[in-house]
Enzyme design. Structure first.
Site, PDB file in Angstrom:
ATOM      1  N   GLY A  18     -63.278  32.818  33.052  1.00  0.00           N
ATOM      2  CA  GLY A  18     -62.001  32.605  32.402  1.00  0.00           C
ATOM      3  C   GLY A  18     -61.647  31.166  32.088  1.00  0.00           C
ATOM      4  O   GLY A  18     -60.533  30.875  31.675  1.00  0.00           O
ATOM      5  N   GLY A  20     -63.162  29.289  29.790  1.00  0.00           N
ATOM      6  CA  GLY A  20     -63.402  28.965  28.385  1.00  0.00           C
ATOM      7  C   GLY A  20     -64.841  28.653  28.051  1.00  0.00           C
ATOM      8  O   GLY A  20     -65.113  27.934  27.082  1.00  0.00           O
ATOM      9  N   LYS A  21     -65.785  29.205  28.825  1.00  0.00           N
ATOM     10  CA  LYS A  21     -67.208  28.969  28.545  1.00  0.00           C
ATOM     11  C   LYS A  21     -67.580  29.462  27.158  1.00  0.00           C
ATOM     12  O   LYS A  21     -68.207  28.728  26.374  1.00  0.00           O
ATOM     13  CB  LYS A  21     -68.082  29.700  29.581  1.00  0.00           C
ATOM     14  CG  LYS A  21     -67.947  29.211  30.982  1.00  0.00           C
ATOM     15  CD  LYS A  21     -68.864  29.979  31.915  1.00  0.00           C
ATOM     16  CE  LYS A  21     -68.627  31.467  31.844  1.00  0.00           C
ATOM     17  NZ  LYS A  21     -67.289  31.872  32.252  1.00  0.00           N
ATOM     18  N   THR A  22     -67.208  30.708  26.863  1.00  0.00           N
ATOM     19  CA  THR A  22     -67.599  31.287  25.578  1.00  0.00           C
ATOM     20  C   THR A  22     -66.958  30.544  24.418  1.00  0.00           C
ATOM     21  O   THR A  22     -67.617  30.248  23.405  1.00  0.00           O
ATOM     22  CB  THR A  22     -67.225  32.779  25.535  1.00  0.00           C
ATOM     23  OG1 THR A  22     -67.974  33.475  26.541  1.00  0.00           O
ATOM     24  CG2 THR A  22     -67.538  33.385  24.178  1.00  0.00           C
ATOM     25  N   SER A  23     -65.685  30.209  24.531  1.00  0.00           N
ATOM     26  CA  SER A  23     -65.009  29.471  23.461  1.00  0.00           C
ATOM     27  C   SER A  23     -65.693  28.137  23.205  1.00  0.00           C
ATOM     28  O   SER A  23     -65.955  27.761  22.055  1.00  0.00           O
ATOM     29  CB  SER A  23     -63.546  29.228  23.840  1.00  0.00           C
ATOM     30  OG  SER A  23     -62.871  30.439  24.036  1.00  0.00           O
ATOM     31  N   ASP A  45     -74.391  36.879  29.611  1.00  0.00           N
ATOM     32  CA  ASP A  45     -73.339  37.525  30.391  1.00  0.00           C
ATOM     33  C   ASP A  45     -73.379  39.034  30.146  1.00  0.00           C
ATOM     34  O   ASP A  45     -73.257  39.481  29.009  1.00  0.00           O
ATOM     35  CB  ASP A  45     -71.977  36.967  29.970  1.00  0.00           C
ATOM     36  CG  ASP A  45     -70.854  37.380  30.906  1.00  0.00           C
ATOM     37  OD1 ASP A  45     -71.025  38.365  31.638  1.00  0.00           O
ATOM     38  OD2 ASP A  45     -69.809  36.718  30.905  1.00  0.00           O
ATOM     39  N   THR A 501     -59.153  38.452  24.439  1.00  0.00           N
ATOM     40  CA  THR A 501     -60.451  38.736  25.044  1.00  0.00           C
ATOM     41  C   THR A 501     -60.332  39.435  26.395  1.00  0.00           C
ATOM     42  O   THR A 501     -61.013  40.445  26.634  1.00  0.00           O
ATOM     43  CB  THR A 501     -61.273  37.444  25.161  1.00  0.00           C
ATOM     44  OG1 THR A 501     -61.506  36.924  23.847  1.00  0.00           O
ATOM     45  CG2 THR A 501     -62.611  37.720  25.826  1.00  0.00           C
TER      46      THR A 501
END
Length: 572
Positions: A18, A20-23, A45, A501
């Site tokens: 949560g 913000g890795k993906t962002s 993931d 998300t």
């Protein structure tokens, strides 16, 4: 941005769920592609949401991202990888061996070991096989939350050592021939991960104590793996613009104090910061402006009337638990949505009423002890420790194998050194925890979504296997699924945040649970601005956007929604 300067070809993004890795990974991929590089973005993931962020349906093969030339992305799907692995292992024997033997092989390759090693093989090929990523200027990995990632990154070294030391030619996956063929690739993966000229590890965190502690722990464990080229990114930095907004002032102070008390382990790392945005960074246009300092400003939007659905009373839920005096409560959801905070709050409230309560976790990156603080009377805090459970499992299996001759025992001991054993050992511990909840309430803080689903998949496969073989601990294992399906014994709470998300991933989790015959007791929407009075423009904008997701939950996903307001310490 410090971490974007002089980058090597391979980038890893990891951190507490949560944060913000993906962002950040997607925004980096878009930035580099727009600069003319040909980029491959890979998600490792099991609960990936890269599809939603990039607005492109992905698969296990590189897919061109909509509206961004030169950018390709893929998801490593453990189930699809395992299916391909089984097919590759079994196909050469079709028409050669009897059908009964082939069915037995398929059954043996249906467990957690195959899921893990298959996903690991896919990851290793993308990392170390130059032919697989040939033609790409840059490869970016968006990884699972920390505990799973550390296990993934340690696997090349673990499997290399296991194959090198194995003398029997057998493993939990059968003959080692396939693994031996991969040994050179595994060794190459270890080399790439440790070479700062080839790989950079980007640790993403939020400006709060819990996320920074997790980042520090991750940094130390990565150093033990020989991964030294680390950069820290602090995402979601907030600066109040309304001195009369108490929430805004508290939010800014929280970030400032957390960074001033940053763990020593992180102090030597180069640091970059990213401003909080009023809008979620979903879609290409949002990703293009992700790194702009102005992203912290509230978005201009038309005034609109918005309504939010009524929240259920969490106190009544806890009253019902207290009346029953037994069973389990599980908090599930995407990493970083507050599962641990909710689990701790429920456990403490029950214990304060004089009830015997156990609080435990299945999360490989467990931080439940940090969150619980001082332990109260009647509350026992535990953790399913993989190292301890592996040793327990090995001892039990060897004790049951006293009848084996020397060769048979040597083969078994070899098998028990496999890196796959951890999943089996943790599963047994989870089964035991649920089994022992007959005379007390057990609150289970689970790992982020993907790992939890793999655990429940394991429950189903082991349930079938134990019914066939009558293994030790069969009562604990065979009773697991019926108990998880019993709403009077198991209360599963899906935790989320009022954002796109987390809500959509929670909906996917609920569908997976439905396939296993499990119905959640309700949804917990954590850290919401909706019940609060805010006047800071950015926070006002974010609160308005929450209404869309709260209404989606109430109308499409759950009849029971518990809305918890934002708190400085994340607890009520």
């Amino acid at each position: 941005m410090t971490f974007l300067e002089n980058m090597p070809r391979v980038l890893f993004f990891t951190g507490k769920g949560g944060v913000g890795k993906t962002s950040t990974a997607c925004a980096t991929a878009v930035r580099q592609a727009l600069a003319g590089e040909k980029v491959l973005l890979v998600s490792t993931d099991p609960a990936s949401n890269v599809d939603e962020v990039l607005e492109t349906r992905l698969s296990g093969e590189p897919t061109s991202v909509n509206r961004v030339e030169n950018l390709f992305a893929l998801n490593i799907d453990p189930r699809a990888a395992a299916a391909a692995y089984r097919a590759k292992a079994i196909e050469p024997y079709r028409g050669v061996l009897p059908d009964a033997v082939l069915e037995n092989m398929e059954e043996q390759l249906s467990g957690a070991c195959t899921l893990e090693v298959a996903a690991f093989d896919a990851f290793t090929e993308l990392l170390a096989d130059e032919q697989v990523t040939e033609g790409f200027d840059r490869v970016i990995f968006d990884t699972a939350p920390t505990g799973h990632t550390l296990r993934l990154l340690s696997l090349p070294r673990a499997w290399t050592g296991f194959v090198a030391d194995n003398t029997t030619g057998s493993s939990c996956l059968g003959p080692l021939a396939a693994l031996e063929k991969q040994t050179a690739l595994y060794a190459r993966a270890v080399e790439i991960l440790s070479d700062e000229n080839q790989t950079r590890l980007v640790l993403i965190t939020r400006p709060d104590d819990s996320a920074l502690k997790e980042a520090a722990r991750t940094s130390g464990e990565l150093l033990e793996l020989g991964i030294t080229n680390q950069h820290l990114v602090v995402n979601g930095m907030f600066k109040a613009t309304d001195a009369n907004d108490r929430v805004a002032i508290a939010l800014e102070a929280l970030a400032r104090n957390a960074l001033s008390d940053m763990p020593e382990q992180l102090s030597h790392l180069p640091v970059s910061t990213i401003a909080m945005s009023a809008n979620p960074p979903i879609g290409i246009e949002g990703l293009k402006t992700f790194f702009e300092s102005s992203s912290g400003k509230a978005a201009a939007e038309q005034e609109r009337v918005y309504t939010t659905p009524k929240s259920a009373d969490l106190t009544r839920f806890i009253d019902g638990l207290a009346d029953s005096g037994r069973g389990i409560v599980m908090t599930l959801g995407k990493g970083g949505v507050g599962k641990t905070s909710v689990a701790v709050m429920i456990a403490r409230r029950l214990a304060e009423r004089g009830l015997p309560v156990t609080l435990t976790t299945t999360d490989p990156a467990a931080h439940v002890h940090d969150a619980v603080g001082q332990v109260t009377d009647n509350l026992v805090v535990e953790r399913i420790n993989p190292v301890e459970e592996i040793e327990r499992y090995r001892s039990e299996v060897l004790a049951d194998a006293a009848h084996l001759d020397d060769d048979g025992r040597a083969l078994l001991e070899e098998d028990l050194r496999s890196p796959c054993i951890e999943e089996i050992a943790v599963f047994q511990a989870f089964s035991r925890t649920v089994f022992n909840a007959d005379n007390r309430i057990t609150v289970i803080d689970t790992a982020p979504t993907g790992h939890t689903i793999l655990l429940l998949d394991t429950a189903q496969s082991y349930h079938r296997e134990v019914l066939k073989r009558g293994d030790a601990h069969s009562e604990e294992v065979t009773g697991l699924l019926p108990r998880l399906r019993d709403p009077e014994f198991s209360r599963l709470l899906i935790c989320t945040l009022p954002e796109a998300t987390p809500v959509h991933e929670a909906a996917d989790l609920q569908e997976d649970l439905a396939r296993a015959g499990i119905k959640p007791a309700g949804w917990v929407v954590n850290q919401s601005l909706t019940p609060l009075e805010v006047t800071d423009p950015l926070l006002v904008s974010r609160r308005k956007r929450e209404a869309d997701y709260l209404n989606e939950i109430a109308s499409r996903h759950s009849d029971v929604m518990y809305l918890l307001p934002w708190q400085e310490n994340g607890l009520l």
